[in-house]
Design an enzyme around this catalytic site. Sequence first.
Site, PDB file in Angstrom:
ATOM      1  N   THR A 134      53.224  -7.158  19.337  1.00 26.74           N
ATOM      2  CA  THR A 134      53.575  -6.880  17.951  1.00 26.74           C
ATOM      3  C   THR A 134      53.803  -8.247  17.296  1.00 26.74           C
ATOM      4  OG1 THR A 134      55.968  -6.753  18.333  1.00 26.74           O
ATOM      5  CG2 THR A 134      54.709  -4.701  18.544  1.00 26.74           C
ATOM      6  N   HIS A 135      53.370  -8.388  16.057  1.00 30.04           N
ATOM      7  CA  HIS A 135      53.475  -9.666  15.339  1.00 30.04           C
ATOM      8  C   HIS A 135      52.753 -10.791  16.111  1.00 30.04           C
ATOM      9  CE1 HIS A 135      56.566  -7.813  12.767  1.00 30.04           C
ATOM     10  NE2 HIS A 135      57.055  -7.309  13.902  1.00 30.04           N
ATOM     11  N   SER A 189      26.912 -23.542  19.646  1.00 29.65           N
ATOM     12  CA  SER A 189      27.109 -24.536  18.595  1.00 29.65           C
ATOM     13  C   SER A 189      25.908 -25.460  18.536  1.00 29.65           C
ATOM     14  CB  SER A 189      28.383 -25.343  18.879  1.00 29.65           C
ATOM     15  OG  SER A 189      28.429 -26.497  18.069  1.00 29.65           O
ATOM     16  N   LYS A 196      30.285 -24.651  23.628  1.00 29.02           N
ATOM     17  CA  LYS A 196      30.787 -23.547  22.812  1.00 29.02           C
ATOM     18  C   LYS A 196      30.022 -22.247  23.078  1.00 29.02           C
ATOM     19  CE  LYS A 196      33.422 -23.535  19.975  1.00 29.02           C
ATOM     20  NZ  LYS A 196      33.193 -23.860  18.567  1.00 29.02           N
ATOM     21  N   GLU A 239      32.796 -11.890  14.542  1.00 30.38           N
ATOM     22  CA  GLU A 239      33.129 -12.514  13.263  1.00 30.38           C
ATOM     23  C   GLU A 239      32.317 -11.891  12.126  1.00 30.38           C
ATOM     24  OE1 GLU A 239      32.506 -16.643  14.028  1.00 30.38           O
ATOM     25  OE2 GLU A 239      34.203 -16.780  15.418  1.00 30.38           O
ATOM     26  N   TYR A 272      25.732  12.368 -17.886  1.00 31.25           N
ATOM     27  CA  TYR A 272      25.008  11.230 -17.320  1.00 31.25           C
ATOM     28  C   TYR A 272      24.968  10.056 -18.293  1.00 31.25           C
ATOM     29  CZ  TYR A 272      21.619   8.287 -15.034  1.00 31.25           C
ATOM     30  OH  TYR A 272      21.020   7.215 -14.429  1.00 31.25           O
ATOM     31  N   GLN A 329      23.169   4.228 -12.703  1.00 33.61           N
ATOM     32  CA  GLN A 329      22.123   3.603 -11.900  1.00 33.61           C
ATOM     33  C   GLN A 329      22.731   2.611 -10.913  1.00 33.61           C
ATOM     34  OE1 GLN A 329      18.112   2.985 -13.530  1.00 33.61           O
ATOM     35  NE2 GLN A 329      18.455   0.812 -13.201  1.00 33.61           N
TER      36      GLN A 329
END
Length: 464
Positions: free
Chosen positions: A158-159, A280, A286, A293, A320, A325
């Site tokens: 938690t936190h 990388s 890496k 992500e 309408y 559109q």
Amino acid sequence: MTGPKKLWGGRFTGAVDPLMDAFNASIHFDKRMYAADCIGSIAYAKALAKNNIISQEEGDKLVEGLQAVMEEWDQGKFVIKEGDEDIHTANERRLGELIGPLAGKLHTGRSRNDQVATDMRIWLREEASSILAHLKELIQIVVARAEKEIDVILPGYTHLQRAQPIRWSHFLLSYAWLWQSDAERLEQLIDRFNVLPLGSGALAGHVFNIDRGFLAKELGFRDYIHNSLYAVSDRDFVAEFLFWASLTMTHISRIAEDLIIYSSSEFGFVKLADAYSTGSSLMPQKKNPDSLELLRGKSGRVFGNMSGFMMTYKGIPSTYNKDLQEDKEPMFDAVDTLSGSLQITAGVLSTMTIFPEKMKSSLSSDMLATDLAEYLVRKGVPFRETHHISGAAVKMAEDRGCSISDLSVTDLQSLHASFEQDVEKVWSFETSIENRDTPGGTAKSSVLEQVKLLKSWLSSKQVK
């Protein structure tokens, strides 16, 4: 020299600014609703013939022509031409080329207002059903993994601070339950928007008393919309879908964030498969969790679709207006993003490697401070008092530079007389986990019950 006739051009004599033509056109994005448009028109042709608005022979020729138009789209042979303002215009133009002036009868009593609203509901119904299948497959992957890795334990947070020991499976299933809620919401949404606008005309209703019940049944709608003004202007189903998509992507983003942290060198709990990682351009060592992500980032994209559409939708007066559109591109983009994101998430979770020993080594005895308080509760001491006693034990260990589990029984008895030799049993992570055996807890029996419930739910949804 005159160009192709526009569906709406009868009262106009002046030329339209070419820039306005391009600004007004939607064919470059709404063409993806070609099948829905043809299917809706086929049903409409049958309904016209059923009510003797056209002859049965004419109805059959319209249906045959529309099937040919759809086949051209399916095969990638349909040629969009100048003047094809939108998918409706393009299909009707091509239908006229195939069957002649009879094509002009297809639009009898119909408006593009009720036509496009119908197309969108047909299209979204099919796409949402596909997304629902991807979502259920993702849940199935998580449930299978949770069952297989039931004995793996790790810190619960938690936190972002270590809190209490939990099962890895319990963590995984927390997202399975989120996605199960998403699936149920989507099922409800599909049912809610599966109502038919067609037969409402431009706004005031159908002049030739078309059989709307027949249209609804023919097109697989559970009912038709009972107010024509509402039918042509309602885009709540788009707003609801965009909200649903935003919430579901938020759940995907949250597990992506967890796994990004867990895959870092500092944690080392998990490792993504090469198929869902990149390197990388500068640093050879890496291995970046780019899939996660991107999933995290695309949640913002989908939310942007929703907020943008809502700003458009909020100021539209009744029936309408051309602002509507702007409803299609955010809907299309959200569908594409959700479909891809769910499949990538499934791929990540099905191929990811976990490191149980690393998870277990991250456990620390201070995470059992609550268990120490609960030990005294079992001795009859009120919890509010035991909480302070346990806190004092934590401070004693900190002051001595040792682990709380290194404190002797004598040390603990200096804080409260109820401590006895059996307090040593508290310092077991497995015992701590197994003590939380109420429904919904992290004990093995509770987690296996979650697996059982989710398997039963998946089975009822015909996911094997």
